[in-house]
Scaffold this motif. Structure first.
Motif, short mmCIF file in Angstrom:
data_model
loop_
_atom_site.label_atom_id
_atom_site.label_comp_id
_atom_site.label_asym_id
_atom_site.label_seq_id
_atom_site.Cartn_x
_atom_site.Cartn_y
_atom_site.Cartn_z
N LYS A 147 8.46 8.75 5.79
CA LYS A 147 7.36 9.29 6.60
C LYS A 147 6.20 8.30 6.69
CE LYS A 147 8.11 13.63 8.06
NZ LYS A 147 9.20 13.43 9.00
N GLU A 148 5.85 7.69 5.56
CA GLU A 148 4.77 6.70 5.57
C GLU A 148 5.15 5.48 6.40
OE1 GLU A 148 5.90 8.28 2.88
OE2 GLU A 148 4.26 8.83 1.55
N VAL A 173 13.71 4.83 -1.81
CA VAL A 173 13.10 4.31 -0.58
C VAL A 173 12.93 5.41 0.47
CG1 VAL A 173 13.43 2.70 1.35
CG2 VAL A 173 13.80 1.93 -1.01
N ALA A 174 13.92 6.29 0.60
CA ALA A 174 13.83 7.36 1.62
C ALA A 174 12.61 8.26 1.39
CB ALA A 174 15.11 8.18 1.64
N ASP A 175 12.12 8.33 0.17
CA ASP A 175 10.93 9.13 -0.12
C ASP A 175 9.70 8.61 0.64
OD1 ASP A 175 12.58 10.50 -1.87
OD2 ASP A 175 11.74 9.56 -3.67
N ASP A 183 0.84 -1.21 0.00
CA ASP A 183 0.00 0.00 0.00
C ASP A 183 0.87 1.26 0.00
OD1 ASP A 183 -2.24 -1.65 0.07
OD2 ASP A 183 -2.64 -1.32 2.20
N ILE A 184 1.98 1.23 0.70
CA ILE A 184 2.88 2.39 0.76
C ILE A 184 3.71 2.54 -0.50
CG2 ILE A 184 4.95 3.31 1.92
CD1 ILE A 184 3.69 2.29 4.58
N TYR A 194 7.50 2.17 11.91
CA TYR A 194 8.89 1.79 11.62
C TYR A 194 9.86 2.93 11.88
CZ TYR A 194 7.58 -2.60 9.47
OH TYR A 194 7.12 -3.88 9.28
N ASP A 195 11.08 2.55 12.28
CA ASP A 195 12.21 3.46 12.33
C ASP A 195 13.03 3.21 11.08
OD1 ASP A 195 11.64 4.44 14.96
OD2 ASP A 195 12.53 2.61 15.79
#
Length: 180
Positions: free
Chosen positions: A69-70, A64-66, A26-27, A76-77
């Protein structure tokens, strides 16, 4: 300080894996190509730390870093590479860890290594049981020392990695638990 806990296999682990993969899909949407249940919770009948390890294959690891926030939004950290070049690592649950996500770009060598290790143990129950006994002994020896526990597994893992690499080359790809 995290307690090193190794428990018998739990039948709900595959469902926890699939549920989490749906959240990741979903993310990440089309950026995520596949996800695989790896680590000891993916191997029935052996003891494991009760942490679901997920290997996720993405089109471009630099993107991936984009999604951090999601990922933080579902608990998650974001840990960046966390000691492994080309990986993006996420952990969930703090000291009461529940999930680890290992993200790699399609084609990264760690993907086949992780899957070969898992598939080798699934196909070689005696080796899987040796691993299970080792993990139980190490958890008893290092109950409050995760580094000692991890270091105690290194030699065994290296030996199995070598066997698994040779086995996978001869057996072909038999990966299970794919989620498209």
């Amino acid at each position: 300080m995290r307690k090193v806990e190794v428990v018998p296999y739990k039948k709900e682990w595959p469902k926890l894996f699939h549920d989490e993969c749906q959240k990741l899909q979903d993310i990440f949407g089309p950026e995520m190509m596949n996800s695989y249940h790896i680590g000891s919770t993916s191997i029935p009948a052996i003891h494991a730390k009760p942490i679901i390890d997920i290997l996720a294959v993405v089109k471009d690891v630099e993107c991936v870093a984009d999604f951090n926030k999601e990922m933080e939004g579902i608990g998650y950290d974001a840990m960046g590479e966390n000691g492994m070049a080309g990986r993006r690592f996420f952990r969930k649950g703090g000291d009461e860890r529940t999930h680890h996500i290992h993200m790699f770009q399609e084609g990264h060598e760690e993907i086949s290594r992780h899957l070969a290790f898992r598939d080798y143990l699934l196909s070689h129950p005696d080796e899987a049981q040796k691993y299970s006994r080792l993990k139980q002994c190490l958890a008893a020896e290092f109950p409050m020392d995760i580094k000692g526990y991890v270091n105690g597994k290194n030699d065994f893992i290296k030996k199995v990695d070598e066997k698994a690499k040779h086995w996978a080359a001869n057996e072909g790809d038999h990966h299970v638990d794919e989620v498209d």
